[in-house]
Design a protein around this motif. Structure first.
Motif, mmCIF file in Angstrom:
data_model
loop_
_atom_site.group_PDB
_atom_site.id
_atom_site.type_symbol
_atom_site.label_atom_id
_atom_site.label_comp_id
_atom_site.label_asym_id
_atom_site.label_seq_id
_atom_site.Cartn_x
_atom_site.Cartn_y
_atom_site.Cartn_z
ATOM 1 N N HIS A 288 22.609 10.556 55.275
ATOM 2 C CA HIS A 288 22.028 11.762 55.874
ATOM 3 C C HIS A 288 21.358 12.633 54.804
ATOM 4 O O HIS A 288 20.305 13.228 55.033
ATOM 5 N N SER A 333 18.063 13.014 56.648
ATOM 6 C CA SER A 333 17.982 13.712 57.935
ATOM 7 C C SER A 333 16.950 14.837 57.902
ATOM 8 O O SER A 333 16.870 15.572 56.915
ATOM 9 N N CYS A 343 22.627 12.629 60.701
ATOM 10 C CA CYS A 343 21.428 11.973 61.212
ATOM 11 C C CYS A 343 20.719 11.238 60.067
ATOM 12 O O CYS A 343 20.692 11.704 58.932
ATOM 13 N N PHE A 356 21.480 9.260 65.346
ATOM 14 C CA PHE A 356 22.477 10.333 65.347
ATOM 15 C C PHE A 356 23.869 9.733 65.207
ATOM 16 O O PHE A 356 24.300 8.944 66.052
#
Ligand code: H79
Length: 427
Positions: A288, A333, A343, A356
């Motif tokens: 992420h 992310s 994410c 996700f």
């Protein structure tokens, strides 16, 4: 007319640097700390020494002559290189980095420098680095060496040993010229393709020493080095040790290295194993933030990776078999913070895929993605490709999900959107 083609300058492929592509794609590697310290598992004269077990020589202020004798007990008859590599692969790891020489100065290969190595000084009489390099090549895992270039508690010119008064100190240039350079040269020329050189704990050395060590990396074109050779040598990526940064650096590659338990080297009675849940969530958290995860295991003096570690690697592998697409080849992310988890994303010519990672499954069946403005093409559970209903309003995008989480640790929902990501800052 294609507007996007006009707007962005065309990169010249010949000028682009691609040597880190595989590393960014890989995301996840195995670190191994193994040496003659593994024989005693962090104990000295029957006492548990505090902290990481590969430091026992220093913590115990063990004289060189005495420490060297541990080599006579290093006989890891249960070691099987193919098995180590298979364990890493089955966990979803794409590269392996192992201690060729740690601070204790003992070489885990048949060193050109002398006899203080696994081939000559132990009853084992095998070149562990050679066996692992071969096994990695055969099984398609990238292979690299950890090498402690500054600290060496065995060589009189190495840094760190201030307890053994019998040692007649020499300059660090002598140490570098007669040990570091020949050994690293050997490791980069006699061990097949080497993908990583992982330096550790820089100390002040002469500019010539730095330059001579640094220039060795050209022996393996495309080799990746970390940032621990010296302060003027940033290498290819930044290293974080034992902790995950709150926010990853955006302008450079980075990696978090972390022991699976409390200690890097095998430590008797170490019960600080991180749970599978923590490890899988760490991997998602690091991805992420845009980094790589180098997870360390600690073989014993017998050559065994403990069942606790094996079990965790296996469980990570089980998760990866379903969800690895949400890790490999992803970038950071676009969301700063997501209350439910993390994410990752992949960008394509026609759109973007968002993954996700849901740690906290919504009890009301509604996963709210705050601020996402893009048109959603489709959303589905990664576990079974089941399509999910999506609604969009002022609060953002809402994905209707089943009552029960498909995976108790981290269930991934794949969302394909049109175009570049647009997120309204929801604060
Ligand atoms: O190889 C692993 C560590 O042994 C090495 N880097 C990782 C990858 C490392 N060398 N130095 N350090 C990490 C930082 C030094 C920590 C110290 Fe200590 C704190 C040295 C003395 C006090 C840890 C605690 C080691 C001995 C006690």
């Amino acid at each position: 007319a294609d507007e996007s083609a006009k707007a962005s300058p065309q990169p010249n492929p010949a000028q682009e640097d691609h040597h880190m592509d595989w590393w960014h794609e890989a995301k996840f590697g195995m670190f191994i700390h193994w040496g003659i310290y593994s024989v005693v598992g962090g104990q000295y004269k029957g006492q548990d020494l505090p902290n990481s077990a590969e430091w026992m020589m220093c913590r115990g202020k063990v004289p060189i002559a005495e420490y060297s004798k541990y080599a006579e007990q290093f006989n890891p008859t249960k070691f099987d290189a193919d098995n180590f590599v298979k364990m890493a692969k089955d966990a979803g790891m794409k590269y392996m980095v192992i201690t060729a020489k740690h601070h204790d100065g003992f070489s885990m290969f048949d060193s050109v420098w002398g006899e203080y190595d696994v081939f000559d000084a132990t009853p084992f009489n095998r070149d562990i680095m050679k066996e692992l390099s071969r096994a990695c090549n055969e099984q398609g895992l990238r292979f690299g060496f950890y090498y402690s270039q500054a600290q060496d508690w065995h060589h009189p010119g190495g840094f760190g040993n201030n307890w053994d008064k019998s040692m007649k100190k020499v300059s660090s240039d002598v140490y570098v010229n007669e040990k570091v350079i020949p050994e690293v040269k050997q490791l980069l020329t006699e061990y097949g393709p080497i993908s990583i050189l992982w330096w550790d704990t820089p100390r002040d050395m002469s500019p010539e020493a730095f330059e001579n060590i640094y220039s060795l990396s050209s022996l393996q074109p495309g080799i990746i080095t970390n940032d621990r050779l010296g302060k003027d040598y940033p290498g290819d990526h930044k290293t974080f040790e034992r902790h995950i940064p709150d926010r990853g650096p955006v302008d450079q590659a980075w990696e978090v290295c972390m022991p699976i338990s409390g200690s890097w080297g095998y430590k008797k009675g170490d019960n600080a194993f991180k749970s599978t849940k923590e490890l899988i969530r760490n991997l998602a958290d690091i991805a992420h933030k845009g980094g790589n995860y180098l997870l360390n295991v600690s073989p014993t003096g017998e050559g065994v990776i403990l069942p606790q570690a094996q079990e965790r690697l296996k469980e990570i592998g089980e998760w990866m078999r379903t969800y690895s697409d949400s890790i490999y080849g992803t970038t950071a992310s676009p969301f700063k913070k997501l209350d439910f988890g993390r994410c990752t994303k992949k960008e394509f010519a026609k759109g973007t895929t968002l993954y996700f990672h849901v740690f906290d499954w919504p009890s009301d069946g509604k996963l709210v993605i705050p601020g996402l403005k893009n048109e959603i093409k489709q959303a589905y559970l990664m576990s079974d490709w089941k399509q999910l209903k999506v609604t969009q309003d002022d609060s953002g995008t809402i994905i209707s999900v089943p009552e029960k989480a498909p995976n108790a640790i981290n269930s991934v929902i794949t969302v394909e959107v049109g175009g570049q990501i647009e997120i309204e800052d929801t604060g």
